[in-house]
Write a protein that holds these residues in place. Structure first.
Motif, PDB file in Angstrom:
ATOM      1  N   LYS A 124      -1.406   6.658   9.974  1.00 62.06           N
ATOM      2  CA  LYS A 124      -1.241   8.528   9.424  1.00 62.06           C
ATOM      3  C   LYS A 124      -0.399   8.457   8.958  1.00 62.06           C
ATOM      4  O   LYS A 124       0.589   8.090   8.264  1.00 62.06           O
ATOM      5  CB  LYS A 124      -1.105   8.635  11.367  1.00 62.06           C
ATOM      6  CG  LYS A 124      -2.195   8.321  12.377  1.00 62.06           C
ATOM      7  CD  LYS A 124      -2.138   8.465  13.900  1.00 62.06           C
ATOM      8  CE  LYS A 124      -3.143   8.313  14.753  1.00 62.06           C
ATOM      9  NZ  LYS A 124      -2.480   8.705  15.721  1.00 62.06           N
ATOM     10  N   GLY A 125      -0.818  10.099   8.641  1.00 62.06           N
ATOM     11  CA  GLY A 125      -0.073  10.793   7.860  1.00 62.06           C
ATOM     12  C   GLY A 125      -0.715  12.134   7.256  1.00 62.06           C
ATOM     13  O   GLY A 125      -0.922  12.804   8.628  1.00 62.06           O
ATOM     14  N   ASP A 126       0.236  12.734   6.595  1.00 60.20           N
ATOM     15  CA  ASP A 126       0.274  14.604   6.248  1.00 60.20           C
ATOM     16  C   ASP A 126      -1.222  14.309   5.343  1.00 60.20           C
ATOM     17  O   ASP A 126      -1.145  13.132   4.203  1.00 60.20           O
ATOM     18  CB  ASP A 126       1.129  15.183   5.897  1.00 60.20           C
ATOM     19  CG  ASP A 126       2.235  14.746   6.793  1.00 60.20           C
ATOM     20  OD1 ASP A 126       2.316  15.019   8.715  1.00 60.20           O
ATOM     21  OD2 ASP A 126       4.096  14.784   6.224  1.00 60.20           O
ATOM     22  N   SER A 127      -1.700  14.687   5.539  1.00 61.06           N
ATOM     23  CA  SER A 127      -2.939  15.579   4.384  1.00 61.06           C
ATOM     24  C   SER A 127      -1.345  16.240   3.358  1.00 61.06           C
ATOM     25  O   SER A 127      -1.123  17.059   3.138  1.00 61.06           O
ATOM     26  CB  SER A 127      -3.705  16.454   5.039  1.00 61.06           C
ATOM     27  OG  SER A 127      -4.564  15.937   5.668  1.00 61.06           O
ATOM     28  N   ILE A 128      -2.729  15.536   1.959  1.00 63.80           N
ATOM     29  CA  ILE A 128      -2.253  15.946   0.700  1.00 63.80           C
ATOM     30  C   ILE A 128      -2.781  17.918   0.669  1.00 63.80           C
ATOM     31  O   ILE A 128      -3.361  18.069   1.315  1.00 63.80           O
ATOM     32  CB  ILE A 128      -3.185  15.274  -0.287  1.00 63.80           C
ATOM     33  CG1 ILE A 128      -2.995  14.391  -0.429  1.00 63.80           C
ATOM     34  CG2 ILE A 128      -3.279  16.022  -1.624  1.00 63.80           C
ATOM     35  CD1 ILE A 128      -4.013  13.445  -1.251  1.00 63.80           C
ATOM     36  N   PRO A 184       0.665  -0.960   0.237  1.00 62.50           N
ATOM     37  CA  PRO A 184       0.141  -0.088  -0.094  1.00 62.50           C
ATOM     38  C   PRO A 184       0.830   1.591   0.092  1.00 62.50           C
ATOM     39  O   PRO A 184       2.223   1.149   0.302  1.00 62.50           O
ATOM     40  CB  PRO A 184      -0.561  -0.514   1.267  1.00 62.50           C
ATOM     41  CG  PRO A 184       0.213  -0.948   2.502  1.00 62.50           C
ATOM     42  CD  PRO A 184       1.092  -2.067   1.666  1.00 62.50           C
ATOM     43  N   THR A 185       0.337   2.257  -0.614  1.00 61.82           N
ATOM     44  CA  THR A 185       0.781   3.393  -0.711  1.00 61.82           C
ATOM     45  C   THR A 185       0.028   5.197   0.103  1.00 61.82           C
ATOM     46  O   THR A 185      -0.849   4.655   0.464  1.00 61.82           O
ATOM     47  CB  THR A 185       1.385   3.535  -2.202  1.00 61.82           C
ATOM     48  OG1 THR A 185      -0.242   4.360  -2.872  1.00 61.82           O
ATOM     49  CG2 THR A 185       2.188   2.867  -2.946  1.00 61.82           C
ATOM     50  N   ALA A 186       1.002   6.373   0.692  1.00 59.22           N
ATOM     51  CA  ALA A 186       0.272   6.644   0.904  1.00 59.22           C
ATOM     52  C   ALA A 186      -0.945   7.673  -0.431  1.00 59.22           C
ATOM     53  O   ALA A 186      -1.956   7.760   0.490  1.00 59.22           O
ATOM     54  CB  ALA A 186       1.161   8.070   1.149  1.00 59.22           C
ATOM     55  N   ALA A 187      -0.760   7.246  -1.068  1.00 55.78           N
ATOM     56  CA  ALA A 187      -2.210   7.084  -1.896  1.00 55.78           C
ATOM     57  C   ALA A 187      -3.115   6.835  -2.135  1.00 55.78           C
ATOM     58  O   ALA A 187      -4.438   7.045  -2.101  1.00 55.78           O
ATOM     59  CB  ALA A 187      -2.110   7.055  -3.840  1.00 55.78           C
ATOM     60  N   ASP A 188      -3.101   5.431  -1.546  1.00 57.93           N
ATOM     61  CA  ASP A 188      -4.267   4.404  -1.046  1.00 57.93           C
ATOM     62  C   ASP A 188      -5.196   5.273  -0.268  1.00 57.93           C
ATOM     63  O   ASP A 188      -6.093   5.055   0.150  1.00 57.93           O
ATOM     64  CB  ASP A 188      -3.725   3.272  -0.519  1.00 57.93           C
ATOM     65  CG  ASP A 188      -3.320   2.496  -2.059  1.00 57.93           C
ATOM     66  OD1 ASP A 188      -3.514   2.783  -3.419  1.00 57.93           O
ATOM     67  OD2 ASP A 188      -1.239   1.611  -1.926  1.00 57.93           O
ATOM     68  N   ALA A 189      -4.344   5.898   0.872  1.00 57.93           N
ATOM     69  CA  ALA A 189      -4.718   6.210   1.867  1.00 57.93           C
ATOM     70  C   ALA A 189      -5.255   7.772   1.790  1.00 57.93           C
ATOM     71  O   ALA A 189      -5.810   8.427   2.347  1.00 57.93           O
ATOM     72  CB  ALA A 189      -4.002   6.298   3.186  1.00 57.93           C
ATOM     73  N   LEU A 219      -3.330  10.765   1.063  1.00 61.45           N
ATOM     74  CA  LEU A 219      -2.724  10.980   2.068  1.00 61.45           C
ATOM     75  C   LEU A 219      -1.137  11.670   1.049  1.00 61.45           C
ATOM     76  O   LEU A 219      -0.740  10.783   0.205  1.00 61.45           O
ATOM     77  CB  LEU A 219      -2.090  10.450   3.507  1.00 61.45           C
ATOM     78  CG  LEU A 219      -3.548  10.050   4.412  1.00 61.45           C
ATOM     79  CD1 LEU A 219      -2.405   9.397   5.180  1.00 61.45           C
ATOM     80  CD2 LEU A 219      -3.517  11.668   4.640  1.00 61.45           C
ATOM     81  N   ALA A 220      -0.457  12.739   1.544  1.00 62.74           N
ATOM     82  CA  ALA A 220       0.648  13.052   1.049  1.00 62.74           C
ATOM     83  C   ALA A 220       1.977  12.047   1.525  1.00 62.74           C
ATOM     84  O   ALA A 220       2.779  11.982   0.852  1.00 62.74           O
ATOM     85  CB  ALA A 220       1.222  14.835   1.331  1.00 62.74           C
ATOM     86  N   ARG A 221       2.423  11.876   2.458  1.00 60.12           N
ATOM     87  CA  ARG A 221       2.451  11.037   2.847  1.00 60.12           C
ATOM     88  C   ARG A 221       2.596  10.318   4.607  1.00 60.12           C
ATOM     89  O   ARG A 221       1.289  10.655   5.397  1.00 60.12           O
ATOM     90  CB  ARG A 221       3.883  11.805   3.716  1.00 60.12           C
ATOM     91  CG  ARG A 221       5.674  11.101   4.321  1.00 60.12           C
ATOM     92  CD  ARG A 221       6.449  12.304   4.234  1.00 60.12           C
ATOM     93  NE  ARG A 221       6.220  12.791   5.333  1.00 60.12           N
ATOM     94  CZ  ARG A 221       6.399  13.036   6.675  1.00 60.12           C
ATOM     95  NH1 ARG A 221       7.630  11.789   6.627  1.00 60.12           N
ATOM     96  NH2 ARG A 221       6.015  13.367   7.606  1.00 60.12           N
ATOM     97  N   LEU A 222       2.603   9.299   4.374  1.00 61.50           N
ATOM     98  CA  LEU A 222       2.736   8.009   6.105  1.00 61.50           C
ATOM     99  C   LEU A 222       3.698   8.614   6.995  1.00 61.50           C
ATOM    100  O   LEU A 222       4.796   8.379   6.354  1.00 61.50           O
ATOM    101  CB  LEU A 222       2.852   6.747   4.961  1.00 61.50           C
ATOM    102  CG  LEU A 222       1.363   5.985   4.503  1.00 61.50           C
ATOM    103  CD1 LEU A 222       1.295   5.259   4.151  1.00 61.50           C
ATOM    104  CD2 LEU A 222       0.409   6.617   4.922  1.00 61.50           C
ATOM    105  N   THR A 223       3.150   8.396   7.980  1.00 62.32           N
ATOM    106  CA  THR A 223       4.158   8.658   9.026  1.00 62.32           C
ATOM    107  C   THR A 223       3.697   7.380  10.233  1.00 62.32           C
ATOM    108  O   THR A 223       4.564   6.969  11.052  1.00 62.32           O
ATOM    109  CB  THR A 223       3.658   9.610   9.610  1.00 62.32           C
ATOM    110  OG1 THR A 223       2.705  10.269  10.464  1.00 62.32           O
ATOM    111  CG2 THR A 223       4.232  11.639   9.259  1.00 62.32           C
TER     112      THR A 223
END
Length: 504
Positions: A500-504, A458-463, A465-469
């Motif tokens: 969790k991660g940073d929002s797009i 899975p990637t941040a895009a799947d979530a 999100l801009a980046r997973l943390t």
């Protein structure tokens, strides 16, 4: 009006010399009919060569036939079939002899071969089906604060069918407490079909001998810190052939409230013949919704009409808190996955107060592998589906209990935001699903519907999100470094993550 016309035709026919009538015309009575579909009478009239009439059954009332044709001593006609889109019309025959009639045909799963005798107008009046009052005009029931999250509990049907009794229900309540299932969130103990007896002289439905005291039973379940549910149908018969609520909706709703029930499953069953279009089905569920509100008791209202007529669009407005989106589940991967991947996702409008219901859980019944049960629970949780167990709780294996009480997975299902997760990426038999959560985190589910293990990442895009943390593997109960989100997912298996991660 139709039956008045038929009666007039019959009266006229009985006044005509016998040699002027065909052998088919008149009233034909069937005694000691098999319980399903319970054919009790055939009525046949001839209006200037146009053959009309009906077959009266205990399940569906009078079923008007079409395309009636008499050739010699044989009548053929067509009946609309119940709940079978592949074969919506069935051809029936009635063979007449000096001693009576032999009726042959099929309806739903039953083959009918019954021998009958001639009757008269008074017999027809005595056996005539008693229709319920007209359904109320469709309205809207204001939402309440029930079912803020999908209901969780247990139901008797998948394991016990109609072979359910007071002792077993009490044992299920005891086991919910002893195993920790209650504390994990499984609160409802639901009695499905098979509890019903007969109505008393006042029309009040009584339980059968397997349930000697319903109020004592509800009090016992409540004493365990649990809630309890019951089942009925808007038709004359339930799916298992017991007494339905047709013509007794308000009375039965009050009876359930007086007994102390907290949940009602209302199953269309034999009501399919009477309520056979979108308007009638909606009004029939609205009728019970109104009746439940009128009792003054808070009860969850479960609509069981198999997903017909885009139920998610109107289920809330008739008072429903959950509504079936499919036919019955069975304990096999094909049926479960068809429901979870194909059927339930077609429905929208899920959220606090109203939920799409892909039917009960099969975990613990033994027909699937552990990986397949993980897929089952993951699919239901990410879609915010009700989690209603359907096995004998006393025989729950350690592995099944571990799956059913996984607090991380349950939290995804019970998330306050109430989002129904959806597929966001598909690659052949591999799918990634996403569900946004109330705290800003995201649930991701990785599904392998293929027949061999497969790598998935899975990637941040799947979530979205801009980046997973952060990431947590919910079935393993362990944190995973976001740089290491590479999994080999078993055949028919699943991985569930909370990220969790940073929002797009």
């Amino acid at each position: 009006m139709r039956f008045l016309l038929v009666a007039l035709c019959l009266i006229f026919a009985l006044q005509v010399p016998a040699q002027a009538r065909s052998a088919a015309e008149g009233v034909w009575l069937f005694d000691n009919a098999p319980s399903y579909p319970g054919v009790t009478m055939l009525e046949v009239a001839n209006d200037a060569g146009a053959i009309s009439g009906s077959v009266t059954t205990e399940w569906y009332g009078p079923m008007t036939f079409e395309n009636g044709r008499v050739e010699g001593d044989t009548l053929t006609f067509d009946l609309r079939n119940i709940n079978d889109n592949a074969h919506p019309i069935r051809r029936w025959t009635a063979q007449f002899t000096p001693s009576g009639v032999k009726l042959t045909g099929d309806i739903w799963y039953a083959h009918v071969e019954q021998n009958g005798r001639r009757g008269g107008v008074k017999d027809a009046e005595a056996r005539a089906f008693r229709f319920a009052p007209d359904l109320p005009p469709l309205g809207t029931i204001a939402p309440d604060k029930l079912a803020a999250t999908p209901p969780m509990g247990w139901s008797s049907w998948n394991k016990f069918g109609d072979k359910i009794d007071d002792t077993t229900v009490r044992a299920m309540a005891d086991t919910l407490v002893a195993t920790g299932l209650r504390d994990a969130g499984y609160l409802y103990v639901n009695i499905d079909d098979g509890w019903q007896g007969k109505r008393d002289a006042n029309g009040v439905l009584q339980p059968n001998a397997k349930f000697p005291d319903m109020k004592a039973l509800t009090d016992y379940v409540h004493s365990k810190g649990l809630k309890i549910g019951i089942y009925t149908s808007q038709g004359p018969r339930t799916c298992a052939g017991y007494e339905g609520s047709y013509g007794h909706i308000q009375r039965d709703a009050q009876t359930f409230a007086d007994w102390g029930f907290d949940y009602l499953k209302h199953d269309l069953c034999s009501g399919e013949w009477f309520y056979n279009d979108a308007d009638k089905v909606k009004r029939s569920y609205y009728e019970m919704g109104l009746a439940l509100k009128a009792t003054g008791r808070s009860m969850l209202y479960s609509l069981c009409q198999y997903g017909r007529f885009n139920v998610s669009e109107w289920g809330r407005s008739v008072g429903g808190h959950l509504w079936r989106t499919t036919g019955d589940i069975t304990d096999d991967y094909k049926t479960m996955s068809d429901i979870g991947f194909e059927r339930n996702p077609k429905f929208g409008h899920a959220g606090p107060g109203g939920w799409n219901d892909p039917d009960m859980l099969e975990v613990g019944n033994g027909g699937m592998s552990e990986d397949e049960y993980i897929t089952h629970l993951t699919l239901w949780a990410i879609q915010a589906a009700p989690l209603i167990m359907g096995h004998d709780l006393r025989q729950t294996s350690e592995n099944a209990l571990r799956l059913l009480t996984n607090r991380d997975v349950i939290a995804i299902d019970q998330d306050a935001k109430g989002v129904q997760g959806r597929a966001v990426r598909e690659d052949g038999k591999l799918e990634i699903w996403r569900k946004e959560l109330a705290d800003g985190s995201v649930a991701l589910a990785l599904f392998n519907r293929g027949e061999a293990p497969a790598p998935m990442a899975p990637t941040a895009a799947d979530a979205n999100l801009a980046r997973l943390t952060e990431a947590r593997d919910l079935w393993r109960g362990a944190a995973v470094a976001v740089e290491e989100l590479h999994f080999v997912v078993p055949a028919h298996g699943a991985v569930m993550l909370r990220v969790k991660g940073d929002s797009i």
